[in-house]
Design an enzyme around this catalytic site. Sequence first.
Site, short mmCIF file in Angstrom:
data_model
loop_
_atom_site.label_atom_id
_atom_site.label_comp_id
_atom_site.label_asym_id
_atom_site.label_seq_id
_atom_site.Cartn_x
_atom_site.Cartn_y
_atom_site.Cartn_z
N LYS A 120 0.81 -1.23 0.00
CA LYS A 120 0.00 0.00 0.00
C LYS A 120 0.84 1.27 0.00
O LYS A 120 0.44 2.25 -0.62
CB LYS A 120 -0.98 0.00 1.17
CG LYS A 120 -0.34 0.13 2.53
CD LYS A 120 -1.39 -0.03 3.62
CE LYS A 120 -0.79 0.27 4.96
NZ LYS A 120 -1.55 -0.38 6.05
N ARG B 229 -8.18 0.32 16.57
CA ARG B 229 -8.54 0.62 15.19
C ARG B 229 -9.58 -0.45 14.83
O ARG B 229 -10.59 -0.51 15.50
CB ARG B 229 -7.31 0.65 14.28
CG ARG B 229 -7.58 1.48 13.00
CD ARG B 229 -6.40 1.58 12.06
NE ARG B 229 -6.14 0.30 11.38
CZ ARG B 229 -5.19 0.13 10.45
NH1 ARG B 229 -4.43 1.16 10.09
NH2 ARG B 229 -5.00 -1.04 9.88
#
Length: 352
Positions: free
Chosen positions: A36, A131
Site C-alpha cells: 500500500k 482501530r
Amino acid sequence: MSAPRIRIDLEKIRHNTRTLVERLAKRGIDVTGVTKATVGSARAGAAMLSAGATGLGDSRIENIEAMRRLGMTCPMTLLRSPMLSQARRIVESANTSLNTELEVIDTLSHHASQSERVHAVVLMVELGDLREGLMPGDLSHAVREALRLPYITLRGIGTNLACHGGVVPDAEKMSELSKLADSIESEFGVHLDVVSGGNSANLDWALGTHDTGRVNNLRLGESLLLGREPLHRHRIDGLHTDAVTLIAEVIESKVKPRRPWGNTAQSAFGDQPAIAPAGFTVRTILALGHQDTDPSGLEPPEGFAVLGASSDHLILNSRPPCLPVGSEVCLGVNYSALLRAMTSASVAKSFD
Ligand SMILES: *Cc1c(COP(=O)(O)O)cnc(C)c1O
C-alpha cells in the site's frame, strides 16, 4: 531523468524481504508483502513475491485491481475492512479480505455467489489498539455466522496493533490471539489456516521469541520497503534502509545569513520561525515541497539539515561549498514521506 523522483531499488526490497522471510520461516511464520505504501506497485509486489512472500496485501481495492490488470495472479488480500459499496469488486479481484462486520461478509457472500466464486475472510480481533476489530467476546458469534455462508470460507483470524493506540504487539497480546484461535477451533470443530499476528510492528516480538504460538502469518510493508520496525523506527539488523529514496534538483544554492531580517510574522505553513543564531551558512533550495512529500519525514545527506519547506521549496543548510544549480540531492524517506511522494502526481517513479 525528471525530478523530483522516487527511486525504488527492487534488489534491496528483494534482499529485505528474503532476509525477513528466512528469519520468520524458522519461527513458523509466513509473510504477506504489503504494497500500500507504494500505491500498489506491481514491481515492488513482484520483488516481494520473488523473495518468498506468499501473497500480497493492500488496503485499497483500486491498487489490487491495478496489479491484477498487470497480470499478477498471486493470492491478494484486501487489508482494510471492505467498503460495502465495493463488495462486488473485492470479490472479483481479492482472494481474501480482512473483516469485522457481518453485514459486509454477508454482502461479500452474495456477490461471490453471483460470480460463482468462494471468497475467503479473516476475522480481525480488537486487542486494544482500537482501530479495526471485533471485540474478543463477539468473535464466536461472528464465526458462527460466517460459517453459515456458502460462498465464504473462514481462513482464519488476525489482529492489528500499533497503528492507532500505539499498543505494542507483545507476548501477552499474541498469546491472547493464539488462545482465541484454539478456542474457536474447539468450539466449531474447524481448522483455522491463518492466524495473522499483525504488521511490521510485530517483528520485535516475532524475532525475539521462540514461542510464536499459533501465529503463522505477518503482513509486512514498512519493514520490507524501509528496513525499519515501526515501534522505535530502529533499523532491522541486516536490512537496507535506503531501498527507497527521493531525488530532488537544486534550484538555488548561496551563502546567506542564518537570521531573517525585517519584522517577522507567520510563515507559509503557519509556523512562527525560531530565532536563528547569527552568522552565515550555505542555504540550498531543492525543487520539492509539501505538494510532493512530507518534508518532516526526509533525511538529508550527511552534513545537511532540513531548515524548512513550503509547498514547492525545501531549504537545506550546510557548510560550504554551495551545490551546483541543476545537480541532484538524494534524500531518505520515512513512511509518511514515502506515502505522500508515491501518491503525488508531481513526483516521478523510477525503479532499478
Ligand atoms: C498497513 C497494514 C499492514 C502493514 O503495515 P506495515 O507497518 O507497513 O508493515 C498490515 N496490516 C494492516 C491491516 C494494515 O493496514
